[in-house]
Scaffold this motif. Sequence first.
Motif, PDB file in Angstrom:
ATOM      1  N   LEU A 329       1.002  -1.077   0.079  1.00 45.76           N
ATOM      2  CA  LEU A 329      -0.154   0.100  -0.312  1.00 45.76           C
ATOM      3  C   LEU A 329       0.734   1.182  -0.198  1.00 45.76           C
ATOM      4  CD1 LEU A 329      -2.671  -1.321   2.535  1.00 45.76           C
ATOM      5  CD2 LEU A 329      -2.756  -0.541   0.408  1.00 45.76           C
ATOM      6  N   ILE A 330       1.794   1.531   0.259  1.00 44.68           N
ATOM      7  CA  ILE A 330       2.474   1.945   0.590  1.00 44.68           C
ATOM      8  C   ILE A 330       2.793   2.947  -0.384  1.00 44.68           C
ATOM      9  CG2 ILE A 330       5.206   1.846   0.639  1.00 44.68           C
ATOM     10  CD1 ILE A 330       5.842   3.258   3.150  1.00 44.68           C
ATOM     11  N   GLY A 331       3.100   1.784  -1.730  1.00 44.77           N
ATOM     12  CA  GLY A 331       3.228   2.028  -3.589  1.00 44.77           C
ATOM     13  C   GLY A 331       2.579   2.790  -3.929  1.00 44.77           C
ATOM     14  N   VAL A 332       1.005   2.448  -3.167  1.00 47.63           N
ATOM     15  CA  VAL A 332       0.081   2.544  -4.108  1.00 47.63           C
ATOM     16  C   VAL A 332      -0.223   3.898  -3.276  1.00 47.63           C
ATOM     17  CG1 VAL A 332      -2.221   2.482  -4.028  1.00 47.63           C
ATOM     18  CG2 VAL A 332      -1.166   0.520  -4.273  1.00 47.63           C
ATOM     19  N   VAL A 333      -0.205   4.460  -1.974  1.00 55.44           N
ATOM     20  CA  VAL A 333      -0.647   5.506  -1.424  1.00 55.44           C
ATOM     21  C   VAL A 333       0.667   6.503  -2.316  1.00 55.44           C
ATOM     22  CG1 VAL A 333      -0.274   7.302   0.937  1.00 55.44           C
ATOM     23  CG2 VAL A 333      -1.406   5.243   0.908  1.00 55.44           C
ATOM     24  N   GLU A 334       1.676   6.530  -2.349  1.00 59.88           N
ATOM     25  CA  GLU A 334       2.647   7.307  -3.310  1.00 59.88           C
ATOM     26  C   GLU A 334       2.361   7.705  -4.490  1.00 59.88           C
ATOM     27  OE1 GLU A 334       6.529   5.268  -2.080  1.00 59.88           O
ATOM     28  OE2 GLU A 334       6.656   6.813  -0.657  1.00 59.88           O
ATOM     29  N   GLY A 335       1.380   6.616  -5.108  1.00 62.04           N
ATOM     30  CA  GLY A 335       1.488   6.555  -6.409  1.00 62.04           C
ATOM     31  C   GLY A 335       0.564   6.975  -6.900  1.00 62.04           C
ATOM     32  N   THR A 354     -11.668  15.756  -0.727  1.00 63.20           N
ATOM     33  CA  THR A 354     -10.424  15.304  -1.299  1.00 63.20           C
ATOM     34  C   THR A 354     -10.268  14.220  -0.987  1.00 63.20           C
ATOM     35  OG1 THR A 354      -9.663  17.843  -1.273  1.00 63.20           O
ATOM     36  CG2 THR A 354      -8.092  15.826  -2.418  1.00 63.20           C
ATOM     37  N   PHE A 355      -9.789  14.061   0.173  1.00 65.86           N
ATOM     38  CA  PHE A 355      -9.761  12.723   0.684  1.00 65.86           C
ATOM     39  C   PHE A 355     -10.242  11.530  -0.260  1.00 65.86           C
ATOM     40  CE2 PHE A 355      -9.294   9.444   4.047  1.00 65.86           C
ATOM     41  CZ  PHE A 355      -8.098   8.914   3.493  1.00 65.86           C
ATOM     42  N   THR A 356     -12.082  11.538   0.550  1.00 74.37           N
ATOM     43  CA  THR A 356     -12.766  10.742   0.088  1.00 74.37           C
ATOM     44  C   THR A 356     -13.347  10.534  -1.174  1.00 74.37           C
ATOM     45  OG1 THR A 356     -14.328  12.210   1.117  1.00 74.37           O
ATOM     46  CG2 THR A 356     -14.182  10.737   2.545  1.00 74.37           C
ATOM     47  N   THR A 357     -12.800  12.043  -1.582  1.00 78.98           N
ATOM     48  CA  THR A 357     -13.407  11.403  -3.335  1.00 78.98           C
ATOM     49  C   THR A 357     -12.633  11.256  -4.381  1.00 78.98           C
ATOM     50  OG1 THR A 357     -13.552  14.350  -3.274  1.00 78.98           O
ATOM     51  CG2 THR A 357     -15.809  13.305  -2.995  1.00 78.98           C
ATOM     52  N   VAL A 358     -10.923  11.742  -4.006  1.00 84.71           N
ATOM     53  CA  VAL A 358     -10.508  11.868  -5.798  1.00 84.71           C
ATOM     54  C   VAL A 358      -9.244  10.508  -4.638  1.00 84.71           C
ATOM     55  CG1 VAL A 358      -8.400  13.024  -5.974  1.00 84.71           C
ATOM     56  CG2 VAL A 358     -10.245  13.749  -5.442  1.00 84.71           C
ATOM     57  N   SER A 359      -8.788  11.080  -3.682  1.00 89.09           N
ATOM     58  CA  SER A 359      -7.833  10.163  -2.960  1.00 89.09           C
ATOM     59  C   SER A 359      -7.997   8.419  -2.709  1.00 89.09           C
ATOM     60  CB  SER A 359      -6.749  10.590  -1.842  1.00 89.09           C
ATOM     61  OG  SER A 359      -6.869  12.213  -2.011  1.00 89.09           O
ATOM     62  N   LEU A 362      -9.141   6.762  -6.140  1.00 92.34           N
ATOM     63  CA  LEU A 362      -8.173   6.345  -6.440  1.00 92.34           C
ATOM     64  C   LEU A 362      -7.074   5.244  -6.072  1.00 92.34           C
ATOM     65  CD1 LEU A 362      -6.422   9.651  -7.585  1.00 92.34           C
ATOM     66  CD2 LEU A 362      -7.640   7.739  -9.103  1.00 92.34           C
ATOM     67  N   MET A 363      -7.250   5.330  -4.614  1.00 95.69           N
ATOM     68  CA  MET A 363      -6.293   4.049  -4.668  1.00 95.69           C
ATOM     69  C   MET A 363      -7.384   2.333  -4.671  1.00 95.69           C
ATOM     70  SD  MET A 363      -5.140   5.552  -0.535  1.00 95.69           S
ATOM     71  CE  MET A 363      -4.363   7.352  -0.882  1.00 95.69           C
ATOM     72  N   LYS A 364      -8.330   2.353  -4.995  1.00 95.39           N
ATOM     73  CA  LYS A 364      -9.607   1.354  -5.064  1.00 95.39           C
ATOM     74  C   LYS A 364      -8.518   0.064  -4.740  1.00 95.39           C
ATOM     75  CE  LYS A 364     -14.042   2.474  -4.838  1.00 95.39           C
ATOM     76  NZ  LYS A 364     -15.180   2.838  -5.267  1.00 95.39           N
ATOM     77  N   PRO A 365      -8.477   0.104  -6.231  1.00 97.28           N
ATOM     78  CA  PRO A 365      -7.333  -1.344  -7.221  1.00 97.28           C
ATOM     79  C   PRO A 365      -6.068  -1.031  -6.006  1.00 97.28           C
ATOM     80  CG  PRO A 365      -7.674   0.938  -9.462  1.00 97.28           C
ATOM     81  CD  PRO A 365      -8.220   1.900  -7.855  1.00 97.28           C
ATOM     82  N   GLY A 366      -5.460  -0.972  -5.493  1.00 96.22           N
ATOM     83  CA  GLY A 366      -4.342  -0.806  -4.387  1.00 96.22           C
ATOM     84  C   GLY A 366      -4.841  -1.526  -3.928  1.00 96.22           C
ATOM     85  N   THR A 437      -5.930  -4.658 -15.370  1.00101.01           N
ATOM     86  CA  THR A 437      -6.406  -4.089 -16.506  1.00101.01           C
ATOM     87  C   THR A 437      -7.341  -2.213 -15.546  1.00101.01           C
ATOM     88  OG1 THR A 437      -8.318  -5.180 -15.849  1.00101.01           O
ATOM     89  CG2 THR A 437      -7.417  -5.773 -17.700  1.00101.01           C
ATOM     90  N   GLY A 438      -7.218  -2.754 -13.762  1.00 98.93           N
ATOM     91  CA  GLY A 438      -8.306  -1.758 -13.638  1.00 98.93           C
ATOM     92  C   GLY A 438      -7.662  -0.521 -12.725  1.00 98.93           C
ATOM     93  N   SER A 439      -6.087  -0.635 -13.264  1.00101.34           N
ATOM     94  CA  SER A 439      -5.461   0.086 -12.298  1.00101.34           C
ATOM     95  C   SER A 439      -5.768   1.204 -13.126  1.00101.34           C
ATOM     96  CB  SER A 439      -4.127  -0.141 -11.715  1.00101.34           C
ATOM     97  OG  SER A 439      -3.529   0.250 -13.054  1.00101.34           O
ATOM     98  N   TYR A 440      -6.009   2.356 -12.212  1.00100.11           N
ATOM     99  CA  TYR A 440      -5.903   3.982 -12.515  1.00100.11           C
ATOM    100  C   TYR A 440      -4.136   4.268 -11.962  1.00100.11           C
ATOM    101  CZ  TYR A 440     -10.740   3.786 -11.161  1.00100.11           C
ATOM    102  OH  TYR A 440     -11.827   3.421 -11.157  1.00100.11           O
ATOM    103  N   ALA A 441      -3.207   4.433 -13.794  1.00 97.11           N
ATOM    104  CA  ALA A 441      -2.063   4.622 -13.256  1.00 97.11           C
ATOM    105  C   ALA A 441      -1.832   6.117 -13.192  1.00 97.11           C
ATOM    106  CB  ALA A 441      -1.252   4.203 -14.953  1.00 97.11           C
ATOM    107  N   THR A 442      -1.593   6.889 -12.282  1.00 99.66           N
ATOM    108  CA  THR A 442      -1.367   7.986 -11.706  1.00 99.66           C
ATOM    109  C   THR A 442       0.185   8.520 -11.657  1.00 99.66           C
ATOM    110  OG1 THR A 442      -1.755   7.085  -9.596  1.00 99.66           O
ATOM    111  CG2 THR A 442      -3.597   8.276 -10.839  1.00 99.66           C
TER     112      THR A 442
END
Lengths: 735, 353
Positions: A329-335, A354-359, A362-366, A437-442
Amino acid sequence: MTRAGERGAALAWPALGLAACVLLPWYALQDGLGSLGWARELWNSEESGAAFALGLSLGRWWLLPTIACLFAAAITALLPLPRARRGTLLALCGAAGIACFVAQALGIGLRGWTADWLTGLFGELDGRQFGIGAGGAVAGIACVGIVASGLALRGAFGGDAFVAGAVAAVIASIVLFTAWPILRILVQAFQNGDGAFVPSLLLERLSAPKIWTLRCLLGGGRCGVAWNTLFLAVCCGVGTTALGLAFALIATRTGFRYKRTLRVLTVLPIITPPFVIGLALILVFGRSGLVNQFLEWAFAVPPTRWIYGFQGVFLAQLFAFTPVAFLVLIGVVEGVSPTLEEASQTLRADRWATFTTVSLPLMKPGLANAFLVGFIESIADFGNPIVLGGDYRVLSTEIYFAVVGAQLDYGRAAALGLLLLAFALGAFFLQRRIVGTGSYATISGKGDAGLPTPLPAAARRVAMAVALPWAAITALLYGFAFLGGVVKVWGRDYTLTLEHYVKAFAVEHGANGLIWSGAAWHSFWTTVKLAAVAAPLTALLGLLAAWLLVRQRFAGRAALEFATMLSFAVPGTVIGVAYVFAFNVPPLEITGSALIIVLCFIFRNMPVGVRAGMAAMSQIDRSLDEASATLRGRAPQTLAFVVLPLLRPAIVGSLIYGFVRAVTTVSAVVFLVTAEYELATTYIILRVINGDYGLAVAYSCALIALMLVAILAIQLAVGDRRLGRRAGPTQGARA
Amino acid sequence: MTQPAGVEFHNVVKRYGDVAAVTGVSFRVDAGTLVTLLGPSGCGKTTTLRMIAGLELASEGRIEIAGRDVTAVGATQRDVSMVFQSYALFPHMSVLENVCYGLRRSGIAREEAGRRAREGLAQVGLAGYEERQPSELSGGQQQRVAVARALVLRPSVLLFDEPLSNLDARLRRQMRQEIRTLQQSLGLTVVYVTHDQQEAMAVSDRIIVMNKGAIEQDGTPRDLYERPATPFLARFMGESNPATGIARPLGNGRIAVRLGEAEIAVASPRVVSGSVTVAIRPETVRVESRVPNSGGLTGRVEAASYVGTHMEYGIATTVGSLFVVCPRVERPLPVGHEVDLLLEPRGVILVDG
């Protein structure tokens, strides 16, 4: 290469195979090759005869076709043929040789024909076969080598015989030591006690109420092991993901002062045997643990066995696997790109929104990935359920008891193994889909300025409140685990003592020098020896496979990559059972030997070496390999002088991983150890089961120390790569 | 040490899956010559070069080096060496170790390899740099090390894959001259890949122009520039303006082409009449202020830019807008000015008739 040189190279494999047929005993010898007594009996003994003698004068006619194929290959190599024609013929001879070899090995066993239909077809066979020995192994390898060299002559694999040989070696070894055992499980699940093939048996075994019953929900008795396993795995997945997320958020999105200490957490599970946490939990919550004693002393509550069961296993897995989730998850959060969060804030969203609607979205696949990692770790875990499970049976322990317990029901073990394999592969494929496939490559190639947005206050408080006590308890548990080894009898006599260490690791001066009289020495040295043999082979095979996968183009490359990935997802328990089934009868009879344990280590741990090697190699410009090739560097030289020196960090990594995993693994080898080849982990598990916690804890600490020493030694031995300034050759003018 | 040798391709095809990168290519490189593979990116020139090296094996066809069939032989066993676009210097070896690498792999003893490597480094002007690491050299110096490393093996064919693309313009001109000088003084067979038409013309004995995986034309630099066979070549080999004219035969291997108001007699191997496509070289057109009955093509200046050495004009004419280069920079013609364009026979090239 000249025509003569080409001929000589083509002759090497057939010559090796034929030499093995003349000079080495075909079957495995009881005493091994060491005593050389076999050399006198090469031509007159059924047990230690060479293939020529066996085939021509000792009635083993079925060895002759393989020999004939080797002969044909040798003649092909000597004839004056054009390159491509020679290649085609060699490949055909080799393939025919492999076919004859495999057919006789599988068709004829200890009691003649291995299947009834073969007897029906050919009549009773006057003769039998033992497991393949040195001669048979070399002849088989030679056949594979002939195919590879033939294909290379035809222009496959870039026309390079070494690459062809390497591909053949990697494929053959994966087929033999990963695919074949798993296939054997499948077959075993259909067989009854006499070895007959009964298709309905699998269905019967898999539908047993012991596996699927839901009685526990209705209030009567226990649930089936399948439900137990799944329930535990889901709980473990959810728990480790939540805890891991809390840690990851603290480490990346707050000003917490001891972030670096948190990262140490991620190293712990790598160097501790998997059951150490379980052991520590027993010391704290067990019948004579601290909690029970305190309750008894303060409130006169009688000690309970509360920790044994679901709650104990769940706690232990939570402690053991949270660091893994943290790492994911550390990679996911940093991503999550800070720019997106900043954009959200400029659009009038406050930190919480911002945390609940964006961050978080975005972390969901992770998060899903972390959950599946926890899930897979949980169903593959053997050490904690066996130590803490009590009556709460899961698939891995159930398989163990089916094989080693009084039941001795191989068919049931195989069916349960299949079920476990199905769960693991299901989760594995789900995970690949989500990650693929499901990851949002940020994380993009573009420069990403902007600062990570700090967590909203509420979220920060929650994360801190969950994670910090948890970290403290983890540290405390490791502390107790250490303490358990230096007190007399945990729960009764807390006098500090080194007696457990002495009992385990005593060394005495005897008449003939040192006597290793400690109880643990035998298993300790066995572990060190086998791990030291396995680690370099693991690294070698892993890096070789990685090099082939990254640098060479050949038909079936994608399939090979997938196969190596897949073998990583197979739970250790399944591999262990599969090895027992596949290798306890001819043609490959190696159960009970050190060889089977080493092989199990290698093929369990190789996939990680492959991944590490592939990652490292894709950072090295391909033109370096090509430059070496056009500068007369043959493939093995390119590997030795160019690729490997640049791969030092990956070599260190896979050596360490290969060694550490070999020392700490339990699940796979628990089926393979014998009194002669007992390993440290299995020895400790037995001590725990017998309630001898002091010795077990002392031994575990010694193992951790051993691994730290080994890691340092490997770092020193392999060293750093020498790159001058770490600059690529492509970076243009910098005079 | 081997003699420089020729290379022959016979109907060579290279496929990746279903995609053909090179579709049936045949050519010859004579021993001791420098031949350039030229073309836009993705035309298959690098794939062709890598097939000569043996880094890619042909899917179909036959490749010969020094008269020997090497179609299924890998890079290591072919007597060729290659200078890479990225130089591909081994970052963990010193300059000398890099240059020694091929010699040592060929089984030459350490002292002899060292001696020959120093000789090679001196040849490219890098004596004294032996103990440096590649990362301590400038781009041009790294390039020279890469050349020396390939050269010391005395390969029968030496290959260059866009060797100058990482250098700045001045260094590029200097290096290409050095490569040409080395090639001629040592009599090497060199196959050179570039997408820069000027570079190709400057260094080559012969140029093979490739497009979409096939050979478009094969000839000397002068052939290609003055007699391009296709509109693609006319565009690719230097600047040119496509235009449509009306042709009528004049006899004697010449035809007259009418372009707007102008008519010009050009050489043509074939007798053609009617509508033809021509390419007009911008540097051959003379731009004059309009005078009546000049016999030139009339036009009006649409755009004028001063680029130091010359003027570049865009001029609207009755045959379309033409790009024209004019060496007179003292009194540029203003936009809107009416002009006559005087065409030269060598600057009007018949491309499809």
